[in-house]
Design an enzyme around this catalytic site. Structure first.
Site, short mmCIF file in Angstrom:
data_model
loop_
_atom_site.label_atom_id
_atom_site.label_comp_id
_atom_site.label_asym_id
_atom_site.label_seq_id
_atom_site.Cartn_x
_atom_site.Cartn_y
_atom_site.Cartn_z
N TYR A 108 0.92 -1.20 -0.03
CA TYR A 108 0.10 0.28 0.07
C TYR A 108 0.86 1.07 0.02
O TYR A 108 1.50 1.59 1.08
CB TYR A 108 -0.85 0.03 1.17
N ASP A 148 -2.04 -1.17 -4.11
CA ASP A 148 -2.53 0.19 -4.39
C ASP A 148 -1.22 1.01 -4.34
O ASP A 148 -0.57 1.18 -3.36
CB ASP A 148 -3.61 0.77 -3.43
N HIS A 245 -12.41 1.17 -4.46
CA HIS A 245 -11.31 0.35 -5.36
C HIS A 245 -12.29 -0.96 -5.73
O HIS A 245 -13.07 -1.56 -5.17
CB HIS A 245 -10.19 0.11 -4.71
#
Length: 256
Positions: A108, A148, A245
């Site tokens: 992340y 991400d 998302h």
């Protein structure tokens, strides 16, 4: 081997929206999740270990913030939590699981959209993460880094690219960093498999971004060339909205 990456924007919120019911139908081998926004005591038995899966997590020290996890059918040979860099690891941004000669990482990467200070944190992360990615390549393993990345690489990767040239996530420095990463031997699996499909994975909660498909592609599976070459299918699941998302699924003809 089926690998899924999904930013949950809160694991408890995603669970309430049916994420784990969906997960049970996916036949995934490894599932990387980001933005847990929870500590381990906050998580139910299903969140900690869905039926048929082992669960591993790296929560942020700050409650209700960040955090990554990996669900896997097979018990890993080794799990590495964090990068060994204190200011990064306190935010719960990196978790690695090894299976034979395969490594899967849940990542992340910081967002810089909230302030200039956070943008500088993001740049500092990128500066230190590039050498780590080079070190991973040198291990000679097959590796998939899921997560991400908070960077849209090319104009194809976001709907309104002209209006975002000066915004975090599409800054020239961020895009150049990702270009450099791919230049040392990593492969953007979705883009190699779908050279012309936008593949948006994130939509702002403002306005009608999701309904109008005004999205960004910021969730990636970045892989070593060997396993990337075995990709058989890559898909983004939008039938149910678990988060801001959408999950990214890639099927690899690879056995760890």
């Amino acid at each position: 081997m089926r690998i899924i990456s999904a930013n949950l924007n809160g694991i408890r919120s995603a669970a309430n929206k049916g994420f784990f019911d969906w997960l049970a139908t996916t036949d995934a081998d490894v599932v990387c999740v980001q933005e847990l926004k929870a500590q381990l005591p906050d998580m139910s038995e299903t969140m900690l270990a869905p039926p048929g899966y082992h669960g591993f997590f790296h929560p942020a020290e700050k409650k209700g913030y960040s955090g990554v996890g990996i669900y896997c059918r097979r018990q890993p040979d080794r799990v590495i939590t964090g990068l060994g860099i204190a200011d990064i690891d306190m935010e719960g941004r990196y978790l690695r699981a090894d299976f034979g000669m395969l490594t899967v990482i849940s990542l992340y990467l910081p967002s810089g959209s909230s302030s200039e200070e956070r943008q500088q944190v993001k740049f500092a992360f990128l500066e230190r993460f590039m050498p780590h990615m080079a070190t991973l390549l040198a291990e000679g393993r097959e590796i998939v880094v899921c997560g991400d990345w908070n960077i849209a690489h090319q104009p194809l990767d976001l709907k309104n690219w002209k209006g975002n040239l000066k915004n975090s996530g599409f800054l020239p420095e961020e895009r150049a960093w990702l270009t450099a990463l791919l230049g040392i031997g990593w492969v953007d699996v979705w883009r190699s498999f779908h050279p012309e499909a936008p593949g948006y994975t994130w939509w702002s909660n403002r306005g009608q971004a999701y309904a109008k498909d005004v999205g960004w592609r910021i969730d990636y599976q970045i892989a070593t060339s060997g396993i990337a070459a075995t990709a058989q299918a890559a898909a983004i699941y939008k039938d149910v909205k678990f988060s801001d998302h959408a999950p990214l699924t890639v099927d690899y003809a690879f056995t760890a």
